[in-house]
Design a protein around this motif. Structure first.
Motif, PDB file in Angstrom:
ATOM      1  N   LYS A  99       0.811  -1.214   0.000  1.00  0.00           N
ATOM      2  CA  LYS A  99       0.000   0.000   0.000  1.00  0.00           C
ATOM      3  C   LYS A  99       0.845   1.265   0.000  1.00  0.00           C
ATOM      4  O   LYS A  99       0.339   2.358  -0.259  1.00  0.00           O
ATOM      5  CB  LYS A  99      -0.922   0.018   1.227  1.00  0.00           C
ATOM      6  N   ALA A 100       2.129   1.131   0.285  1.00  0.00           N
ATOM      7  CA  ALA A 100       2.996   2.304   0.383  1.00  0.00           C
ATOM      8  C   ALA A 100       3.221   2.934  -0.990  1.00  0.00           C
ATOM      9  O   ALA A 100       3.371   2.243  -1.994  1.00  0.00           O
ATOM     10  CB  ALA A 100       4.334   1.908   1.000  1.00  0.00           C
ATOM     11  N   GLY A 101       3.226   4.250  -1.017  1.00  0.00           N
ATOM     12  CA  GLY A 101       3.518   4.974  -2.249  1.00  0.00           C
ATOM     13  C   GLY A 101       2.405   4.979  -3.275  1.00  0.00           C
ATOM     14  O   GLY A 101       2.626   5.370  -4.421  1.00  0.00           O
ATOM     15  N   ARG A 102       1.193   4.605  -2.884  1.00  0.00           N
ATOM     16  CA  ARG A 102       0.119   4.491  -3.873  1.00  0.00           C
ATOM     17  C   ARG A 102      -0.392   5.842  -4.383  1.00  0.00           C
ATOM     18  O   ARG A 102      -0.971   5.919  -5.459  1.00  0.00           O
ATOM     19  CB  ARG A 102      -1.018   3.649  -3.325  1.00  0.00           C
ATOM     20  N   ASP A 103      -0.215   6.916  -3.631  1.00  0.00           N
ATOM     21  CA  ASP A 103      -0.603   8.231  -4.144  1.00  0.00           C
ATOM     22  C   ASP A 103       0.255   8.601  -5.345  1.00  0.00           C
ATOM     23  O   ASP A 103      -0.253   9.127  -6.351  1.00  0.00           O
ATOM     24  CB  ASP A 103      -0.464   9.292  -3.052  1.00  0.00           C
ATOM     25  N   LEU A 104       1.550   8.334  -5.245  1.00  0.00           N
ATOM     26  CA  LEU A 104       2.448   8.569  -6.370  1.00  0.00           C
ATOM     27  C   LEU A 104       2.048   7.688  -7.550  1.00  0.00           C
ATOM     28  O   LEU A 104       1.985   8.153  -8.698  1.00  0.00           O
ATOM     29  CB  LEU A 104       3.893   8.276  -5.959  1.00  0.00           C
ATOM     30  N   TRP A 105       1.770   6.428  -7.273  1.00  0.00           N
ATOM     31  CA  TRP A 105       1.403   5.496  -8.338  1.00  0.00           C
ATOM     32  C   TRP A 105       0.133   5.951  -9.063  1.00  0.00           C
ATOM     33  O   TRP A 105       0.062   5.944 -10.290  1.00  0.00           O
ATOM     34  CB  TRP A 105       1.192   4.092  -7.768  1.00  0.00           C
ATOM     35  N   GLN A 106      -0.853   6.372  -8.285  1.00  0.00           N
ATOM     36  CA  GLN A 106      -2.117   6.807  -8.871  1.00  0.00           C
ATOM     37  C   GLN A 106      -1.918   8.010  -9.778  1.00  0.00           C
ATOM     38  O   GLN A 106      -2.518   8.095 -10.862  1.00  0.00           O
ATOM     39  CB  GLN A 106      -3.125   7.142  -7.765  1.00  0.00           C
ATOM     40  N   GLN A 107      -1.069   8.930  -9.365  1.00  0.00           N
ATOM     41  CA  GLN A 107      -0.844  10.117 -10.194  1.00  0.00           C
ATOM     42  C   GLN A 107      -0.139   9.753 -11.493  1.00  0.00           C
ATOM     43  O   GLN A 107      -0.510  10.231 -12.564  1.00  0.00           O
ATOM     44  CB  GLN A 107      -0.031  11.157  -9.424  1.00  0.00           C
ATOM     45  N   LEU A 108       0.877   8.895 -11.415  1.00  0.00           N
ATOM     46  CA  LEU A 108       1.578   8.475 -12.629  1.00  0.00           C
ATOM     47  C   LEU A 108       0.628   7.742 -13.575  1.00  0.00           C
ATOM     48  O   LEU A 108       0.693   7.916 -14.799  1.00  0.00           O
ATOM     49  CB  LEU A 108       2.756   7.570 -12.262  1.00  0.00           C
TER      50      LEU A 108
END
Length: 337
Positions: free
Chosen positions: A32-41
């Motif tokens: 679940k870590a870093g999913r905000d970055l993933w969603q934006q990319l």
């Protein structure tokens, strides 16, 4: 290489893929870590850049998207974004709907126990794994994940559950293990991300030696330091050029040889650049608070992922023996292809 694409992703990574975010993901070692970055990319279309336009992507070649791979390395991307770009293209080409989460690439190295080392195995949702009979998409929920114990590593060894043979078969591998599709693709993008990380390490080292004062002047003014910096710069530039060439050659007859050269070059340069950077930054450079270790640790790990320099050196040597009458002729032919 599409400079406009590179210019587009840089502000996103500067803003979202910060050293603090990299530390957060490495410390959490959680899917679940870093999913905000993933969603934006994902929302901005970078992850689907290689997918054909007819399948909802941008339809770019790896050559055109190479700048994105370099940027991932330059910013220490802690998620398998480069892997997923390739995986989504392969799945789309096979007519299969790709999962929206991170997908890691792996090669099954133990057929008897169905065990494989997976870079980013701690933070991926799926694995595109190559076996002798083809390439399969496996949900991480259906495997046993054994995280590696090295400090900050995101790699893991996974063991497939019974019935993995029924997972989705998405493509055929090469006719022999030496022609592994996933191994080659993984080596190609890893060489590119390593080249980006090397550029970042060089920049950080130059900044440090110019700011660090000793005997009334910056240590960057000393000839011995300048010599070491020049050696680092040579290796970083060579790795960058070789990786760029490998991405450009993906659709040519020289794709495997170009990849071998790029990964061998990057893997050979990694310890030299990392070790020299730490030598020049001294005690400050080995502290956890200093960002340098975020990149040098990754370089040491990626050195052996998808084949070390010794593996790819053998591929290059075998090709030269079988196809070249002379080294000069071979190199000229490679550039002309």
């Amino acid at each position: 290489m599409d400079d406009m694409l590179t210019d587009s992703i840089e502000p996103v990574l500067i803003d979202r893929c910060t050293p603090d975010l990299v530390r957060e993901v490495e410390n959490a070692r959680d899917r679940k870590a870093g999913r905000d970055l993933w969603q934006q990319l994902d929302e901005l279309g970078f992850i689907d850049a290689l997918v054909a336009e007819s399948a909802g992507g941008a339809g770019l070649s790896l050559d055109e998207a190479a700048g994105v791979l370099f940027a991932f390395g330059r910013h220490g991307m802690p998620l398998p974004a480069a892997h997923t770009m390739l995986a989504r293209r392969m799945l789309a080409d096979a007519g299969i709907q790709a999962p929206r989460g991170p997908i890691a690439l792996a090669v099954l190295n133990d057929v008897q126990s169905h065990r494989a080392f997976v870079p980013y195995g701690c933070v991926c949702d799926s694995v595109l794994v190559e076996r002798s009979e083809g390439i399969w998409l496996v949900d991480i929920d259906h495997v046993t994940v054994e995280p590696h114990d090295e400090w900050g590593t995101l790699g893991a060894t996974i063991t497939f559950s019974a019935g993995v043979e029924q997972r989705i078969k998405v493509a055929q591998s090469g006719p022999a293990p030496s022609e592994s599709v996933v191994l080659e693709l993984g080596a190609r993008v890893t060489a590119a991300t390593m080249a980006g990380a090397m550029a970042r390490v060089l920049d950080m080292t130059i900044t440090h030696v110019n700011d660090r004062q000793q005997f009334g002047r910056s240590i960057g003014k000393f000839q011995a330091v300048q010599h070491n910096l020049s050696v680092m710069a040579e290796h970083a530039a060579a790795a960058y050029i070789a990786a760029q060439r490998a991405c450009a050659a993906e659709s040519t007859s020289q794709h495997r040889l170009s990849t071998a050269i790029a990964k061998a070059r990057a893997s050979r340069a990694a310890p030299l650049i990392a070790n020299t950077a730490h030598a020049l930054t001294g005690a400050m450079g080995i502290t956890a608070e200093y960002d340098l270790q975020l990149f040098t640790r990754r370089l040491h790990s990626q050195r052996v992922q998808f084949g070390s320099e010794s593996y790819w050196d053998e591929v290059i040597g075998s090709h030269a023996i079988d196809h070249w009458d002379s080294v000069v002729q071979g190199i000229v032919g490679l550039e002309a292809a």
